[in-house]
Design a protein around this motif. Sequence first.
Motif, short mmCIF file in Angstrom:
data_model
loop_
_atom_site.label_atom_id
_atom_site.label_comp_id
_atom_site.label_asym_id
_atom_site.label_seq_id
_atom_site.Cartn_x
_atom_site.Cartn_y
_atom_site.Cartn_z
N ASP A 3 13.75 -23.31 36.26
CA ASP A 3 12.76 -22.83 36.76
C ASP A 3 13.11 -21.74 37.66
O ASP A 3 12.39 -20.68 37.71
CB ASP A 3 12.31 -24.02 37.62
CG ASP A 3 11.52 -25.32 36.61
OD1 ASP A 3 11.23 -24.64 35.49
OD2 ASP A 3 11.56 -26.19 37.04
N LEU A 4 14.28 -21.83 38.39
CA LEU A 4 14.81 -20.85 39.31
C LEU A 4 15.10 -19.73 38.59
O LEU A 4 14.74 -18.57 38.96
CB LEU A 4 15.83 -21.36 39.97
CG LEU A 4 16.74 -20.20 41.01
CD1 LEU A 4 15.59 -19.94 42.07
CD2 LEU A 4 17.71 -20.72 41.67
N TYR A 5 15.71 -19.71 37.30
CA TYR A 5 16.04 -18.53 36.48
C TYR A 5 14.90 -17.84 36.22
O TYR A 5 14.82 -16.57 35.97
CB TYR A 5 17.07 -19.21 35.31
CG TYR A 5 16.94 -18.36 34.08
CD1 TYR A 5 17.93 -17.22 33.95
CD2 TYR A 5 16.40 -18.58 32.94
CE1 TYR A 5 18.06 -16.36 32.99
CE2 TYR A 5 16.51 -17.68 31.80
CZ TYR A 5 17.42 -16.75 31.64
OH TYR A 5 17.51 -15.90 30.61
N ARG A 6 13.80 -18.71 35.58
CA ARG A 6 12.58 -17.70 35.21
C ARG A 6 11.79 -17.23 36.47
O ARG A 6 11.48 -16.01 36.35
CB ARG A 6 11.51 -18.89 34.95
CG ARG A 6 11.80 -19.60 33.41
CD ARG A 6 11.02 -20.43 33.15
NE ARG A 6 9.43 -20.43 33.26
CZ ARG A 6 8.50 -21.19 33.20
NH1 ARG A 6 8.74 -22.64 32.93
NH2 ARG A 6 7.39 -20.67 33.18
N GLU A 7 12.01 -17.78 37.51
CA GLU A 7 11.31 -16.87 38.58
C GLU A 7 12.25 -15.73 39.05
O GLU A 7 11.71 -14.65 39.62
CB GLU A 7 11.22 -18.01 39.97
CG GLU A 7 9.99 -18.85 39.94
CD GLU A 7 8.98 -18.60 39.06
OE1 GLU A 7 8.49 -17.47 39.84
OE2 GLU A 7 8.23 -19.01 38.12
N GLU A 8 13.35 -16.07 39.16
CA GLU A 8 14.20 -14.64 39.41
C GLU A 8 14.09 -13.47 38.41
O GLU A 8 14.00 -12.43 38.57
CB GLU A 8 15.73 -15.11 39.42
CG GLU A 8 16.18 -16.08 40.73
CD GLU A 8 15.83 -15.42 42.06
OE1 GLU A 8 16.20 -13.99 42.26
OE2 GLU A 8 15.40 -16.02 42.64
N LEU A 9 14.06 -13.96 37.21
CA LEU A 9 13.78 -12.97 36.28
C LEU A 9 12.52 -12.23 36.28
O LEU A 9 12.22 -11.29 36.28
CB LEU A 9 14.10 -13.59 34.53
CG LEU A 9 15.53 -13.47 34.19
CD1 LEU A 9 15.59 -14.12 32.96
CD2 LEU A 9 16.21 -12.24 34.63
N ARG A 10 11.37 -13.18 36.39
CA ARG A 10 10.12 -12.79 36.90
C ARG A 10 9.96 -11.54 37.92
O ARG A 10 9.41 -10.53 37.52
CB ARG A 10 9.04 -13.82 37.18
CG ARG A 10 7.49 -13.42 37.08
CD ARG A 10 6.75 -14.42 37.40
NE ARG A 10 6.67 -15.39 36.07
CZ ARG A 10 7.00 -16.33 35.94
NH1 ARG A 10 7.66 -17.06 36.88
NH2 ARG A 10 6.76 -17.08 34.96
#
Length: 695
Positions: free
Chosen positions: A204-211
């Motif tokens: 979830d953190l990975y998705r948000e950082e990439l977003r």
Amino acid sequence: MGKAPFFLEIGSEEIPAGYIDPALEAMKEQIVKFMDDYRIAHGTPVIAGTPRRLTLFIPDVALQQESISQEIIGPPYQVAFNPDGTPTKAAEGFAKSQNVRVEDLQIKETPKGKYLYVIRQEEGLPTKNLLAEKLPDFIAHIPFPKSMRWGSETVTFARPIRWIVALIGDELIPFRYGDIESGSFTYGHRFMKPDPIPVKADYDLYREELRKAFVIVDRDERQELIRSGVKELASKVGGQIIEDEDLLAEVTHLVEYPYPLIGRFEDKYLELPPEVPITVMKEHQRYFAVVDQSGKLMPYFITVANTIARNPEIVVQGNERVIRARLEDARFYYEEDQKVPLAQRVEHLKTVVFHSKLGTSWEKVERFTEIAKFIAESLGLTTSEKEKLLRAALFCKADLVTGMVGEFPELQGVMGRDYALKQGEDPEVAQAIYEHYLPTKAGGAIPQGIIGAILSIADKLDTIVGCFSVGMIPTGTADPFALRRQTLGIIRILMEKDLPVSLMSLVRTSIPLLKKWATEPEQDVFSGVMNFFKGRLEHLLTSMPESPYVSSAVKAGLAVKLDIIPDDVKRIEALSRFVQKPDFESLAVAFKRVVNIIKDELSEKVEVNPELFQEPQEKALWEAFKSARDRVRALTGKGEYSEALETLAELKPTIDAFFDSVLVMAKDENVRRNRLALLLSIKELFEEIADFRML
């Protein structure tokens, strides 16, 4: 034993859109197999991907593989030791192979006697170490239609790899693939935020950082953004997009951060057949076409950019210039093509090679025209319908030598229909020219008209039988002529249009037409093609969502007959219902008793002689059989298979009484052979519907 999340991201140059989903699914399957094979407890994998990254995440993975205690059996005690108790070479060899001393070998009592054995303890290794060792091979085995090398490296991948992130919990999994060492940094959008981004094993953190870095890594999220974005733009001009899931899926994997834009083209291009601009937009530019509320094409297109444009108008203008040039080419070909009538183009087919082993396109037309005539006779077409069929057969391949289809092969059939109408051909003929290519994909529309349906069957069958005749048979991995799809197309047309055409007769009609080119024996071709159809039909019936067909019933039904497909499907459908009835099993047992006792006993067909009957039970069975046979054949002749099966079921008590009271293998040879002949007749009657042994 502790657990931690596992995270893997492979960053690369842009991967072709069609490669991404299959690669991600393969990664998911391979990691599960790896974890299971190495006794590593794990949760459910999550996959994500964009053109520049393939990502795999498992929320909980055991930090150490499970330890095991394994019992390894060795040679028998009597072989391993001499009578005086000294070890033989067998004992010494077993001990050496297990890396223990002979004194450490243990003795085990088994039903077969005493055997030597050892207990091997295998301690579980740290998961991190196993992954570090195995991940390079894991990456190497991600499948792609084509892979490439880069620089001086010997490793391969779809496109050059630029970074790898590999983590278990907070720890880096160290390894090297080619010239890339694993790390803990990913990268944002190539143009809008290319800076390195530290990664933790938190999806979830990975998705948000990439977003935040202008990368929508989740495929479904990206796809829905595109879907809603293009719909919104279409609605602003009073239109709607043409729903196209294939195009949507492809565009989803062309971008990391979708930014839809709408452009316009000149109204004059709407004078072309609508399929032309739509095909140009989709196949060449990956644009979404826009239609009004009545389905009429509008002079707009929607493109999906991979970046937020600083000046959207300039980007749109660039796309408009490109599509204008494409549409202008199409208009040129369209106008030029109409200067040459289809009848003249047919002559050109004589110089076009269909396949080096199967002659020219004109020779193919001649072959499938004969097949079409046979189908027309089988179905009882009127004289007028036959004339239209022959006219459509003559012209249906003519558009292959037009400029438009040469430039845009996806428009074959579409242009033939349009040109035929413009030169005054009958609308049914023109429509058949288009429909004979249908269905063009799995689950696609089939021909609606009978002429188009017949031509489609004939054309496809000629290709299938032709390929089998010259030894070009599909394998598990290769089907260059799409014979599976074409076979399914024929099956669907016959099924859905309920056409009572004999497939066996069709194939037998096709084979001699290919005699000039054939390299394989005719009987081999016939059996090969029929088995191929059988496999495709079985796959179709058993793979349907919520299929009403029982798998064993499909196999049993096809094992005895495949000919008139709609009728065969009705038979299998009735059988599927019948096998789910409570009293079916007892009938199957009765049939198997019949089959088992006559197995290999009759080397030749023997006629039943009622005068040789000695017991009332065999006389009763004979009378019951004759009555059932007449009723079963009358019912199956009308396609009433459920009733025919019920009639067969009525034989069960008489069969049971026969076996309870009659000695089949009588000493008198004539009596024995007569009783076996009776049972064989019953078996053959059952097998007019199915091979009950397979149920």
